[in-house]
Design a protein around this motif. Structure first.
Motif, short mmCIF file in Angstrom:
data_model
loop_
_atom_site.label_atom_id
_atom_site.label_comp_id
_atom_site.label_asym_id
_atom_site.label_seq_id
_atom_site.Cartn_x
_atom_site.Cartn_y
_atom_site.Cartn_z
N ARG A 180 0.77 -1.11 -0.17
CA ARG A 180 -0.24 0.01 0.05
C ARG A 180 0.69 1.21 0.14
NH1 ARG A 180 -5.08 -0.94 0.95
NH2 ARG A 180 -5.76 -2.78 1.44
N ARG A 181 0.66 2.22 -0.89
CA ARG A 181 1.25 3.27 -0.98
C ARG A 181 0.56 4.49 -1.11
NH1 ARG A 181 3.88 3.78 -5.72
NH2 ARG A 181 2.40 2.28 -6.66
N LEU A 182 0.89 5.84 -0.77
CA LEU A 182 0.08 6.91 -1.01
C LEU A 182 1.14 7.71 -2.09
CD1 LEU A 182 -0.29 9.13 2.38
CD2 LEU A 182 -1.94 7.93 0.68
N PHE A 210 -19.59 16.11 -6.11
CA PHE A 210 -19.79 16.76 -4.88
C PHE A 210 -18.77 16.57 -4.19
CE2 PHE A 210 -21.11 14.05 -1.34
CZ PHE A 210 -21.02 12.67 -1.84
N ARG A 248 -16.73 18.49 -0.03
CA ARG A 248 -17.10 19.03 1.13
C ARG A 248 -16.44 20.21 1.14
NH1 ARG A 248 -16.51 14.17 0.05
NH2 ARG A 248 -18.27 12.93 0.60
N GLU A 260 -12.64 19.63 -0.39
CA GLU A 260 -12.25 18.49 -0.63
C GLU A 260 -13.00 17.35 -1.19
OE1 GLU A 260 -11.51 13.95 0.60
OE2 GLU A 260 -13.42 15.20 0.85
N ASP A 263 -13.04 13.05 -2.83
CA ASP A 263 -12.61 11.93 -3.13
C ASP A 263 -13.65 10.98 -3.70
OD1 ASP A 263 -14.15 10.76 -0.70
OD2 ASP A 263 -13.26 11.93 0.27
N ILE A 268 -13.29 6.86 -2.62
CA ILE A 268 -12.59 6.05 -1.81
C ILE A 268 -13.56 4.74 -1.83
CG2 ILE A 268 -11.67 5.62 0.46
CD1 ILE A 268 -10.94 8.47 0.64
N PRO A 314 -13.90 2.19 0.79
CA PRO A 314 -13.28 2.11 2.12
C PRO A 314 -12.77 0.62 2.65
CG PRO A 314 -15.59 2.22 2.27
CD PRO A 314 -15.12 2.49 0.85
N ARG A 372 -9.53 0.23 0.75
CA ARG A 372 -8.62 1.15 0.84
C ARG A 372 -7.94 1.88 -0.22
NH1 ARG A 372 -5.88 -1.38 5.10
NH2 ARG A 372 -7.29 -3.18 4.40
N SER A 421 -8.03 11.43 -3.17
CA SER A 421 -8.43 12.37 -2.50
C SER A 421 -7.98 13.57 -2.95
CB SER A 421 -8.29 12.29 -0.95
OG SER A 421 -8.68 13.42 -0.13
N TYR A 473 -3.72 12.84 -3.41
CA TYR A 473 -3.26 11.66 -3.30
C TYR A 473 -4.03 10.45 -3.83
CZ TYR A 473 -0.13 13.76 0.24
OH TYR A 473 0.98 14.47 0.91
N PHE A 492 -4.46 6.68 -3.22
CA PHE A 492 -4.39 5.59 -2.28
C PHE A 492 -4.28 4.35 -2.97
CE2 PHE A 492 -6.92 8.57 -0.38
CZ PHE A 492 -6.19 8.93 0.77
N THR A 537 -19.16 7.87 -6.70
CA THR A 537 -19.02 7.84 -5.22
C THR A 537 -18.74 6.67 -4.84
OG1 THR A 537 -20.25 9.82 -5.22
CG2 THR A 537 -19.82 8.64 -2.89
N PRO A 554 -17.98 3.34 7.29
CA PRO A 554 -16.66 3.05 7.78
C PRO A 554 -15.63 4.32 7.58
CG PRO A 554 -16.66 2.18 5.46
CD PRO A 554 -18.30 2.74 5.91
N PHE A 555 -15.75 5.20 6.99
CA PHE A 555 -14.93 6.37 6.86
C PHE A 555 -15.64 7.81 6.70
CE2 PHE A 555 -14.24 8.08 2.39
CZ PHE A 555 -15.09 7.55 1.54
N ILE A 600 -8.18 19.19 5.66
CA ILE A 600 -9.09 18.18 5.84
C ILE A 600 -8.58 16.89 5.08
CG2 ILE A 600 -10.02 18.83 3.71
CD1 ILE A 600 -12.56 17.62 4.16
N PRO A 654 -9.33 12.43 4.30
CA PRO A 654 -10.05 11.36 4.68
C PRO A 654 -9.35 10.45 5.49
CG PRO A 654 -9.26 11.27 2.56
CD PRO A 654 -8.77 12.62 3.01
N THR A 690 -10.58 6.50 7.96
CA THR A 690 -11.41 5.46 8.37
C THR A 690 -11.90 5.71 9.88
OG1 THR A 690 -9.64 3.84 8.70
CG2 THR A 690 -10.88 3.61 6.76
N TRP A 701 -4.04 1.99 6.12
CA TRP A 701 -4.34 2.55 4.89
C TRP A 701 -2.90 2.41 3.96
CZ3 TRP A 701 -8.01 6.04 2.78
CH2 TRP A 701 -9.16 6.28 3.48
N VAL A 702 -1.91 2.61 4.84
CA VAL A 702 -0.60 2.24 3.91
C VAL A 702 0.49 1.68 4.99
CG1 VAL A 702 -0.73 4.20 2.24
CG2 VAL A 702 -0.13 4.82 4.34
N ALA A 703 1.74 1.36 4.29
CA ALA A 703 2.49 0.63 5.23
C ALA A 703 3.46 1.92 5.79
CB ALA A 703 3.42 -0.40 4.26
N THR A 707 -21.26 3.65 0.67
CA THR A 707 -20.70 4.94 0.19
C THR A 707 -21.78 5.77 -0.46
OG1 THR A 707 -18.40 3.99 0.50
CG2 THR A 707 -18.81 6.04 -0.83
#
Lengths: 150, 150
Positions: A6-8, A25, A27, A75, A77, A79, A81, A84, A88, A133, A135, A150, B24-25, B38, B40, B42, B114-116, B150
């Motif tokens: 997992r990486r950002l 949409f 926020r 913001e 996104d 996602i 969930p 993951r 965003s 980012y 994910f 969404t 969940p998030f 801001i 996102p 979980t 979410w990530v390592a 979601t």
């Protein structure tokens, strides 16, 4: 455990704004009475700016008068969930009421009302800071997340 | 036009927290260098508090040390952007790092990473102000939105 895959991944400004334009949409975030505040709104990306419309009452973003401006974050996104994965994007910039009659007509058509409220506002955010980012899970096929609104 | 049938219905505190527990998030909102920020994350709702976990780097919420606290807002929603129906809940309260070893074990299990990232944080928000709205269209069947994660 698949955490090690997992990486950002940071996104460039242009890609961030492009992704923002693919969803309807997000926020808007601001300060109200010195406390952090957030409201979901619909948006369109138009000529590099973000135009938002939210539920009419209370006002989406407090602006003292028609020509006032205030710094907000915005913001959006997409996602998943459970997996993951997704993306965003956050924009920080000055928010102002849309008052130009031609633009009002344009955005009224692009952004339907949430509720039957005459005090409903259209607000334009000029992006200054744009960060994004993705994910990523290298073990998963996550390209499909792009297509989910969404 | 069906705007006249659209309404914002305020939700009671208990119902707002219940809805928050069904997803969940959400997104945590705070100030960073005097600008609105801001991210996102979980979450789980546990014993009346909201415990959040976000992408590891940068830190989700800036906290100067292990026992520092800062006021944040936390928002989650389930919105159908085309029908413009659904709900949104916002909690404002103090955020602190989770440091109790037993709680860390508990939340590590409930909230996958979410990530390592070893610098990953678990943060507990104590809800002080809780507000929620349901976006209703009396002409539409919107009860089903509850069930959509979601």
């Amino acid at each position: 455990m698949d955490e090690s895959t997992r990486r950002l991944v940071p996104l460039a400004r242009a890609e961030s704004l492009r992704l923002l334009g693919t969803v309807p949409f997000g926020r808007v975030v601001f300060s109200r009475q010195a406390l952090p505040a957030i409201t979901p709104v619909t948006h369109v990306v138009d000529a590099g700016a973000i135009v938002i419309r939210g539920p009419g009452a209370p006002p989406v973003v407090p602006l003292a008068h028609d020509r006032a401006e205030t710094v907000v974050a915005y913001e959006a996104d997409v996602i998943d969930p459970l997996a993951r994965i997704g993306w965003s994007v956050v924009v920080v910039g000055a928010a102002r009421l849309v008052t130009d009659p031609r633009l009002l007509v344009r955005y009224e058509a692009l952004l339907p009302r949430w509720v039957a409220e005459p005090e409903d506002q259209l607000i334009r955010i000029t992006p200054e800071l744009v960060t994004g980012y993705r994910f990523v899970n290298d073990n998963a096929v996550d390209a499909a997340v792009d297509a989910v609104p969404t």
